[in-house]
Design a protein around this motif. Structure first.
Motif, mmCIF file in Angstrom:
data_model
loop_
_atom_site.group_PDB
_atom_site.id
_atom_site.type_symbol
_atom_site.label_atom_id
_atom_site.label_comp_id
_atom_site.label_asym_id
_atom_site.label_seq_id
_atom_site.Cartn_x
_atom_site.Cartn_y
_atom_site.Cartn_z
ATOM 1 N N GLY A 10 0.790 -1.228 0.000
ATOM 2 C CA GLY A 10 0.000 0.000 0.000
ATOM 3 C C GLY A 10 0.820 1.274 0.000
ATOM 4 N N GLN A 11 2.106 1.141 -0.152
ATOM 5 C CA GLN A 11 2.977 2.321 -0.159
ATOM 6 C C GLN A 11 2.856 3.038 -1.502
ATOM 7 O OE1 GLN A 11 7.308 1.689 0.163
ATOM 8 N NE2 GLN A 11 7.090 2.602 2.191
ATOM 9 N N LEU A 12 2.718 4.353 -1.416
ATOM 10 C CA LEU A 12 2.674 5.200 -2.605
ATOM 11 C C LEU A 12 3.978 5.981 -2.697
ATOM 12 C CD1 LEU A 12 -0.875 6.699 -2.028
ATOM 13 C CD2 LEU A 12 -0.269 5.047 -3.813
ATOM 14 N N PHE A 13 4.497 6.107 -3.908
ATOM 15 C CA PHE A 13 5.653 6.957 -4.161
ATOM 16 C C PHE A 13 5.190 8.073 -5.089
ATOM 17 C CE2 PHE A 13 9.078 8.042 -7.207
ATOM 18 C CZ PHE A 13 9.871 8.757 -6.340
ATOM 19 N N ALA A 14 5.282 9.307 -4.611
ATOM 20 C CA ALA A 14 4.892 10.470 -5.406
ATOM 21 C C ALA A 14 6.146 11.211 -5.854
ATOM 22 C CB ALA A 14 4.000 11.403 -4.584
ATOM 23 N N TYR A 15 6.140 11.616 -7.128
ATOM 24 C CA TYR A 15 7.243 12.385 -7.686
ATOM 25 C C TYR A 15 6.656 13.555 -8.454
ATOM 26 C CZ TYR A 15 10.964 13.933 -10.725
ATOM 27 O OH TYR A 15 11.887 14.722 -11.364
ATOM 28 N N LEU A 16 7.227 14.747 -8.223
ATOM 29 C CA LEU A 16 6.831 15.913 -8.993
ATOM 30 C C LEU A 16 7.978 16.894 -9.058
ATOM 31 C CD1 LEU A 16 4.740 18.447 -7.008
ATOM 32 C CD2 LEU A 16 5.365 16.293 -5.963
ATOM 33 N N GLU A 17 7.853 17.820 -9.991
ATOM 34 C CA GLU A 17 8.851 18.865 -10.147
ATOM 35 C C GLU A 17 8.167 20.212 -9.973
ATOM 36 O OE1 GLU A 17 10.424 18.051 -14.032
ATOM 37 O OE2 GLU A 17 11.454 16.242 -13.341
ATOM 38 N N VAL A 18 8.855 21.111 -9.281
ATOM 39 C CA VAL A 18 8.335 22.458 -9.041
ATOM 40 C C VAL A 18 9.471 23.470 -9.193
ATOM 41 C CG1 VAL A 18 6.514 21.659 -7.471
ATOM 42 C CG2 VAL A 18 8.705 22.344 -6.530
ATOM 43 N N PRO A 19 9.163 24.673 -9.646
ATOM 44 C CA PRO A 19 10.214 25.693 -9.720
ATOM 45 C C PRO A 19 10.579 26.260 -8.351
ATOM 46 C CG PRO A 19 8.169 26.537 -10.646
ATOM 47 C CD PRO A 19 7.933 25.111 -10.285
ATOM 48 N N ASP A 20 9.637 26.184 -7.385
ATOM 49 C CA ASP A 20 9.843 26.790 -6.070
ATOM 50 C C ASP A 20 9.063 25.981 -5.028
ATOM 51 O OD1 ASP A 20 9.803 28.369 -3.769
ATOM 52 O OD2 ASP A 20 9.369 30.220 -4.833
ATOM 53 N N THR A 21 9.753 25.274 -4.167
ATOM 54 C CA THR A 21 9.106 24.424 -3.168
ATOM 55 C C THR A 21 8.233 25.230 -2.210
ATOM 56 O OG1 THR A 21 10.924 22.839 -3.284
ATOM 57 C CG2 THR A 21 9.501 22.693 -1.367
ATOM 58 N N GLU A 22 8.699 26.406 -1.801
ATOM 59 C CA GLU A 22 7.895 27.230 -0.890
ATOM 60 C C GLU A 22 6.562 27.604 -1.511
ATOM 61 O OE1 GLU A 22 9.600 30.542 1.262
ATOM 62 O OE2 GLU A 22 11.561 29.536 1.295
ATOM 63 N N LYS A 23 6.591 28.037 -2.771
ATOM 64 C CA LYS A 23 5.343 28.384 -3.465
ATOM 65 C C LYS A 23 4.452 27.160 -3.586
ATOM 66 C CE LYS A 23 3.473 30.007 -7.878
ATOM 67 N NZ LYS A 23 2.451 30.898 -7.482
ATOM 68 N N TYR A 24 5.035 26.015 -3.928
ATOM 69 C CA TYR A 24 4.242 24.802 -4.053
ATOM 70 C C TYR A 24 3.581 24.436 -2.720
ATOM 71 C CZ TYR A 24 2.755 20.030 -4.434
ATOM 72 O OH TYR A 24 1.995 18.894 -4.367
ATOM 73 N N ASN A 25 4.316 24.535 -1.637
ATOM 74 C CA ASN A 25 3.783 24.161 -0.319
ATOM 75 C C ASN A 25 2.602 25.025 0.120
ATOM 76 O OD1 ASN A 25 5.530 22.002 -0.034
ATOM 77 N ND2 ASN A 25 7.052 23.180 1.095
ATOM 78 N N GLU A 26 2.461 26.215 -0.467
ATOM 79 C CA GLU A 26 1.330 27.093 -0.146
ATOM 80 C C GLU A 26 -0.002 26.502 -0.583
ATOM 81 O OE1 GLU A 26 2.239 30.907 -1.839
ATOM 82 O OE2 GLU A 26 3.980 31.191 -0.529
ATOM 83 N N ILE A 27 0.032 25.478 -1.445
ATOM 84 C CA ILE A 27 -1.213 24.839 -1.887
ATOM 85 C C ILE A 27 -1.988 24.273 -0.699
ATOM 86 C CG2 ILE A 27 -0.247 22.537 -2.345
ATOM 87 C CD1 ILE A 27 -2.003 22.503 -4.896
ATOM 88 N N ALA A 28 -1.275 23.899 0.361
ATOM 89 C CA ALA A 28 -1.923 23.338 1.553
ATOM 90 C C ALA A 28 -2.895 24.315 2.202
ATOM 91 C CB ALA A 28 -0.864 22.910 2.566
ATOM 92 N N ASN A 29 -2.754 25.591 1.924
ATOM 93 C CA ASN A 29 -3.628 26.611 2.511
ATOM 94 C C ASN A 29 -4.864 26.904 1.670
ATOM 95 O OD1 ASN A 29 -1.782 26.993 4.656
ATOM 96 N ND2 ASN A 29 -0.546 28.309 3.337
ATOM 97 N N THR A 30 -4.999 26.263 0.509
ATOM 98 C CA THR A 30 -6.139 26.546 -0.368
ATOM 99 C C THR A 30 -7.346 25.696 0.029
ATOM 100 O OG1 THR A 30 -5.541 24.882 -2.024
ATOM 101 C CG2 THR A 30 -4.574 27.117 -2.272
ATOM 102 N N GLU A 31 -8.523 26.238 -0.207
ATOM 103 C CA GLU A 31 -9.759 25.521 0.124
ATOM 104 C C GLU A 31 -9.901 24.247 -0.690
ATOM 105 O OE1 GLU A 31 -11.833 25.994 2.704
ATOM 106 O OE2 GLU A 31 -10.307 27.465 3.256
ATOM 107 N N ILE A 32 -9.520 24.271 -1.978
ATOM 108 C CA ILE A 32 -9.686 23.088 -2.815
ATOM 109 C C ILE A 32 -8.764 21.963 -2.361
ATOM 110 C CG2 ILE A 32 -8.085 23.759 -4.656
ATOM 111 C CD1 ILE A 32 -11.455 21.900 -5.034
#
Length: 104
Positions: free
Chosen positions: A50-72
């Motif tokens: 049941g282990q999931l491995f997620a991989y993604l690329e982002v230009p800015d990790t801080e900006k990406y992490n801000e998604i956690a604050n969105t309602e969606i």
């Protein structure tokens, strides 16, 4: 571009439902991911445990992490919570991986 790898944990009896929900990813969630810089995003499942491995690329990790604050994102986490090991805020329990090799 920053590469992110994470391990998450899916309940064993919901593999098909997890894949179904991701194949029907809400357009507004997809837009939010892209707006926060996510590209080349893949999730892999180890059916043995049941282990999931997620991989993604982002230009800015801080900006990406801000998604956690969105309602969606919060709504998506609540939707996925019954399928995964989660934190009290419904975010997936995730182990961040340190990149130790990349072949250009």
């Amino acid at each position: 571009m920053e590469r992110i790898g994470q391990i998450m944990y899916l309940h064993k009896d919901v593999y098909d439902e997890y894949q179904k929900r991701h194949s029907e990813l809400w357009p507004e969630m997809k837009k939010e991911l892209k707006d926060h810089g996510a590209t080349n995003y893949s999730i892999f499942l180890n059916k043995a445990n049941g282990q999931l491995f997620a991989y993604l690329e982002v230009p800015d990790t801080e900006k990406y992490n801000e998604i956690a604050n969105t309602e969606i994102c919060k709504k998506w986490w609540a939707y996925m919570e019954p399928l995964m090991d989660t934190n009290p805020d419904n975010s997936p329990i995730a182990t961040d991986l340190k990149e130790v090799f990349h072949l250009d």
